[in-house]
Scaffold this motif. Structure first.
Motif, PDB file in Angstrom:
ATOM      1  N   LEU A  17      41.297   4.797  35.504  1.00 30.88           N
ATOM      2  CA  LEU A  17      42.578   5.440  35.806  1.00 30.88           C
ATOM      3  C   LEU A  17      42.700   5.649  37.311  1.00 30.88           C
ATOM      4  CD1 LEU A  17      45.110   6.868  34.624  1.00 30.88           C
ATOM      5  CD2 LEU A  17      43.745   8.964  34.561  1.00 30.88           C
ATOM      6  N   THR A  18      43.815   5.225  37.893  1.00 29.20           N
ATOM      7  CA  THR A  18      44.000   5.347  39.334  1.00 29.20           C
ATOM      8  C   THR A  18      45.354   5.949  39.677  1.00 29.20           C
ATOM      9  OG1 THR A  18      44.010   4.148  41.456  1.00 29.20           O
ATOM     10  CG2 THR A  18      44.943   3.011  39.562  1.00 29.20           C
ATOM     11  N   GLY A  19      45.398   6.621  40.810  1.00 29.89           N
ATOM     12  CA  GLY A  19      46.667   7.060  41.364  1.00 29.89           C
ATOM     13  C   GLY A  19      47.432   5.878  41.924  1.00 29.89           C
ATOM     14  N   TYR A  20      48.731   6.063  42.134  1.00 28.70           N
ATOM     15  CA  TYR A  20      49.583   4.932  42.504  1.00 28.70           C
ATOM     16  C   TYR A  20      49.348   4.422  43.922  1.00 28.70           C
ATOM     17  CZ  TYR A  20      52.637   8.680  44.388  1.00 28.70           C
ATOM     18  OH  TYR A  20      53.144   9.767  45.055  1.00 28.70           O
ATOM     19  N   SER A  21      48.647   5.179  44.760  1.00 28.52           N
ATOM     20  CA  SER A  21      48.365   4.697  46.114  1.00 28.52           C
ATOM     21  C   SER A  21      47.520   3.433  46.091  1.00 28.52           C
ATOM     22  CB  SER A  21      47.664   5.771  46.936  1.00 28.52           C
ATOM     23  OG  SER A  21      46.450   6.168  46.316  1.00 28.52           O
ATOM     24  N   GLU A  26      62.257   5.656  34.094  1.00 30.66           N
ATOM     25  CA  GLU A  26      61.493   6.676  33.380  1.00 30.66           C
ATOM     26  C   GLU A  26      60.053   6.244  33.113  1.00 30.66           C
ATOM     27  OE1 GLU A  26      62.391   9.808  32.443  1.00 30.66           O
ATOM     28  OE2 GLU A  26      64.196   9.498  33.634  1.00 30.66           O
ATOM     29  N   GLU A  27      59.793   4.947  33.135  1.00 31.35           N
ATOM     30  CA  GLU A  27      58.444   4.462  32.865  1.00 31.35           C
ATOM     31  C   GLU A  27      57.440   4.923  33.909  1.00 31.35           C
ATOM     32  OE1 GLU A  27      58.498   0.267  32.465  1.00 31.35           O
ATOM     33  OE2 GLU A  27      59.741   0.279  30.644  1.00 31.35           O
ATOM     34  N   LEU A  28      57.922   5.231  35.110  1.00 27.23           N
ATOM     35  CA  LEU A  28      57.010   5.632  36.177  1.00 27.23           C
ATOM     36  C   LEU A  28      56.385   6.997  35.930  1.00 27.23           C
ATOM     37  CD1 LEU A  28      58.995   4.457  39.344  1.00 27.23           C
ATOM     38  CD2 LEU A  28      57.100   3.300  38.178  1.00 27.23           C
ATOM     39  N   TYR A  29      56.930   7.770  35.030  1.00 21.89           N
ATOM     40  CA  TYR A  29      56.370   9.093  34.738  1.00 21.89           C
ATOM     41  C   TYR A  29      55.193   9.011  33.755  1.00 21.89           C
ATOM     42  CZ  TYR A  29      60.489  11.015  37.042  1.00 21.89           C
ATOM     43  OH  TYR A  29      61.454  11.327  37.967  1.00 21.89           O
ATOM     44  N   ALA A  30      54.966   7.858  33.174  1.00 14.20           N
ATOM     45  CA  ALA A  30      53.916   7.701  32.167  1.00 14.20           C
ATOM     46  C   ALA A  30      52.773   6.842  32.713  1.00 14.20           C
ATOM     47  CB  ALA A  30      54.490   7.035  30.916  1.00 14.20           C
ATOM     48  N   PRO A  31      51.537   7.077  32.264  1.00 13.59           N
ATOM     49  CA  PRO A  31      50.437   6.170  32.623  1.00 13.59           C
ATOM     50  C   PRO A  31      50.756   4.753  32.158  1.00 13.59           C
ATOM     51  CG  PRO A  31      49.590   8.181  31.635  1.00 13.59           C
ATOM     52  CD  PRO A  31      51.073   8.202  31.423  1.00 13.59           C
ATOM     53  N   ASP A  80      51.020   8.630  37.379  1.00 10.35           N
ATOM     54  CA  ASP A  80      51.958   9.278  38.295  1.00 10.35           C
ATOM     55  C   ASP A  80      51.288  10.399  39.113  1.00 10.35           C
ATOM     56  OD1 ASP A  80      54.219  10.111  39.606  1.00 10.35           O
ATOM     57  OD2 ASP A  80      55.071  11.176  37.894  1.00 10.35           O
ATOM     58  N   TYR A  81      50.346  10.012  39.946  1.00 12.78           N
ATOM     59  CA  TYR A  81      49.763  10.922  40.943  1.00 12.78           C
ATOM     60  C   TYR A  81      49.306  10.059  42.104  1.00 12.78           C
ATOM     61  CZ  TYR A  81      45.153   9.552  39.146  1.00 12.78           C
ATOM     62  OH  TYR A  81      44.042   8.843  38.769  1.00 12.78           O
ATOM     63  N   MET A 112      54.078  -0.084  45.927  1.00 17.01           N
ATOM     64  CA  MET A 112      53.979   0.816  44.777  1.00 17.01           C
ATOM     65  C   MET A 112      54.171   2.270  45.193  1.00 17.01           C
ATOM     66  SD  MET A 112      51.089   1.120  41.773  1.00 17.01           S
ATOM     67  CE  MET A 112      51.598  -0.428  41.006  1.00 17.01           C
ATOM     68  N   ILE A 113      53.637   2.632  46.358  1.00 12.90           N
ATOM     69  CA  ILE A 113      53.844   3.993  46.856  1.00 12.90           C
ATOM     70  C   ILE A 113      55.338   4.265  47.025  1.00 12.90           C
ATOM     71  CG2 ILE A 113      53.489   5.544  48.817  1.00 12.90           C
ATOM     72  CD1 ILE A 113      50.766   4.148  49.229  1.00 12.90           C
ATOM     73  N   ALA A 114      56.029   3.307  47.613  1.00  8.12           N
ATOM     74  CA  ALA A 114      57.475   3.467  47.809  1.00  8.12           C
ATOM     75  C   ALA A 114      58.203   3.571  46.477  1.00  8.12           C
ATOM     76  CB  ALA A 114      58.016   2.292  48.616  1.00  8.12           C
ATOM     77  N   GLN A 115      57.768   2.792  45.515  1.00  7.34           N
ATOM     78  CA  GLN A 115      58.398   2.810  44.193  1.00  7.34           C
ATOM     79  C   GLN A 115      58.245   4.178  43.535  1.00  7.34           C
ATOM     80  OE1 GLN A 115      56.374   0.420  41.251  1.00  7.34           O
ATOM     81  NE2 GLN A 115      58.273  -0.027  40.130  1.00  7.34           N
ATOM     82  N   TYR A 116      57.052   4.757  43.617  1.00  6.24           N
ATOM     83  CA  TYR A 116      56.807   6.045  42.978  1.00  6.24           C
ATOM     84  C   TYR A 116      57.432   7.210  43.749  1.00  6.24           C
ATOM     85  CZ  TYR A 116      53.687   4.726  39.152  1.00  6.24           C
ATOM     86  OH  TYR A 116      53.172   4.223  37.973  1.00  6.24           O
ATOM     87  N   GLU A 117      57.537   7.082  45.062  1.00  7.45           N
ATOM     88  CA  GLU A 117      57.990   8.221  45.858  1.00  7.45           C
ATOM     89  C   GLU A 117      59.476   8.178  46.179  1.00  7.45           C
ATOM     90  OE1 GLU A 117      55.293   8.645  49.169  1.00  7.45           O
ATOM     91  OE2 GLU A 117      53.690   9.376  47.854  1.00  7.45           O
ATOM     92  N   ALA A 118      60.154   7.096  45.805  1.00  4.63           N
ATOM     93  CA  ALA A 118      61.606   7.038  45.965  1.00  4.63           C
ATOM     94  C   ALA A 118      62.268   7.862  44.862  1.00  4.63           C
ATOM     95  CB  ALA A 118      62.067   5.593  45.898  1.00  4.63           C
ATOM     96  N   GLU A 119      63.575   8.089  45.004  1.00 10.10           N
ATOM     97  CA  GLU A 119      64.312   8.745  43.923  1.00 10.10           C
ATOM     98  C   GLU A 119      64.259   7.833  42.704  1.00 10.10           C
ATOM     99  OE1 GLU A 119      68.781  10.522  42.960  1.00 10.10           O
ATOM    100  OE2 GLU A 119      68.236   9.926  44.997  1.00 10.10           O
ATOM    101  N   ARG A 120      63.770   8.351  41.600  1.00  9.59           N
ATOM    102  CA  ARG A 120      63.467   7.502  40.460  1.00  9.59           C
ATOM    103  C   ARG A 120      64.634   7.348  39.492  1.00  9.59           C
ATOM    104  NH1 ARG A 120      57.413   9.514  38.665  1.00  9.59           N
ATOM    105  NH2 ARG A 120      56.496   9.491  40.761  1.00  9.59           N
ATOM    106  N   THR A 121      64.778   6.100  39.053  1.00  3.91           N
ATOM    107  CA  THR A 121      65.707   5.813  37.961  1.00  3.91           C
ATOM    108  C   THR A 121      64.945   5.206  36.774  1.00  3.91           C
ATOM    109  OG1 THR A 121      66.171   3.639  38.907  1.00  3.91           O
ATOM    110  CG2 THR A 121      67.646   5.448  39.526  1.00  3.91           C
TER     111      THR A 121
END
Length: 316
Positions: A147-151, A168-173, A206-207, A157-166
């Motif tokens: 298991l890894t953080g998105y960094s 919902e899949e990004l909130y799940a492992p 999502d960390y 990938m960092i930009a994808q996770y830290e942008a305003e999200r549309t």
């Protein structure tokens, strides 16, 4: 008055996540002079090689193809630390995990060193000693998830996770590498001396940072029980300034092991857990994918290659 020796260091590919973190670490240390290259020359192999050949040590923080392309242009005496996958199983390259057998000594004279992959580090740290000490057979069929953080996915990938999200899949492992052909598998097999590739499933969540790698075993696969495994690992890493092995203590295991507990650190922890009857065992390594999983490991190797204190500049 002693004059501080300055080592000339070049970070080739300093705009990526790993390169930036290495450059930031080195900028804070007075013993280094960081070499630079003009923006227009960053994709010119000859220009890059000219800077590398002026350095005492260069970090390659590049895609595999670019890392392979530059090596023939570099003098053999220039010390290279490659953070890509390109040379981790290549002949003539030292696998840069100082804790493994004689690697710490070998780093003192090495000029070609491959920095381990993040997931691979989490697998190799507990498994390699047990294979080398005969508790896991080289032909064992192993299973691992990590298991890894998105960094770990780099800038995009960092930009994808830290942008305003549309999405919902990004909130799940999210498990990935679903074709079971992950780029870290060759080094996991080669360094551990395994004859069969482990079934390996990486998962991004999502960390930001932190990694936890879990190797799952059946007692029937092993020459020893959970207590034996923990004892061998503790002996193997005794005195290590970076890797800590927790005693096998089934009565006091925490209910949870958060994978981001060592975010911002360059250390690693190893746990051995077992089912009540001892028939099933887990080897768990916890560390920061950006620390012992990449830039911290690279700096640790650099220190040893330059004859500096191994832990200088590390957060332990």
């Amino acid at each position: 008055m002693d004059v501080l020796k300055k080592y000339r260091i070049f970070v080739d590919g300093s705009s990526g996540t790993t390169g930036l973190r290495i450059a930031d670490r080195l900028a804070a240390r007075p013993e280094f002079e960081l070499l630079t290259i003009a923006e227009a020359d960053r994709k010119d192999p000859a220009a890059r090689a000219a800077v590398i050949n002026q350095s005492d040590l260069t970090f390659l923080c590049l895609p595999d193809a670019a890392a392979k392309e530059i090596i023939p242009l570099v003098r053999q005496d220039v010390r290279i630390l490659d953070t890509s996958t390109a040379h981790r199983t290549a002949s003539g390259w030292l696998y840069g995990m100082p804790e493994l057998d004689n690697t710490r000594k070998a780093l003192k004279t090495a000029t070609r060193v491959a920095v381990p992959g993040c997931h691979a580090s989490g697998f190799i740290a507990p498994v390699a000693p047990l294979v080398r000490r005969g508790l896991i057979a080289p032909d064992a069929a192993l299973c691992c998830f990590s298991l890894t953080g998105y960094s770990g996915g780099g800038k995009s990938m960092i930009a994808q996770y830290e942008a305003e999200r549309t999405d919902e899949e990004l909130y799940a492992p999210r498990p990935y590498g679903l074709t079971l052909h992950h780029k870290h598998l060759p080094e996991m097999m080669a360094v551990c001396g395994l004859h069969t590739a482990p079934v390996f499933c990486p998962v991004v969540a999502d960390y930001y940072a932190g990694m936890e790698t879990v190797v799952q075993l059946q007692r029937t696969q092993l020459n020893g029980d959970a207590k034996d495994l923990a004892s061998v690992l503790a002996d193997y890493y005794a005195g290590s300034p970076v890797i800590t092995v927790h005693p096998f203590d089934p009565d006091n295991m925490p209910g949870f092991l958060p994978s981001n507990a060592l975010a911002g650190k360059d250390s690693m922890e190893i746990f051995v857990t077992a089912s009540p009857d001892g028939g099933q065992i887990q080897l768990i390594s916890r560390f920061d994918n950006l620390g012992k999983g990449s830039s911290g490991a690279a700096v640790q190797c650099m220190n040893l290659m330059l004859g500096l204190d191994e832990t200088e500049g590390l957060a332990l």
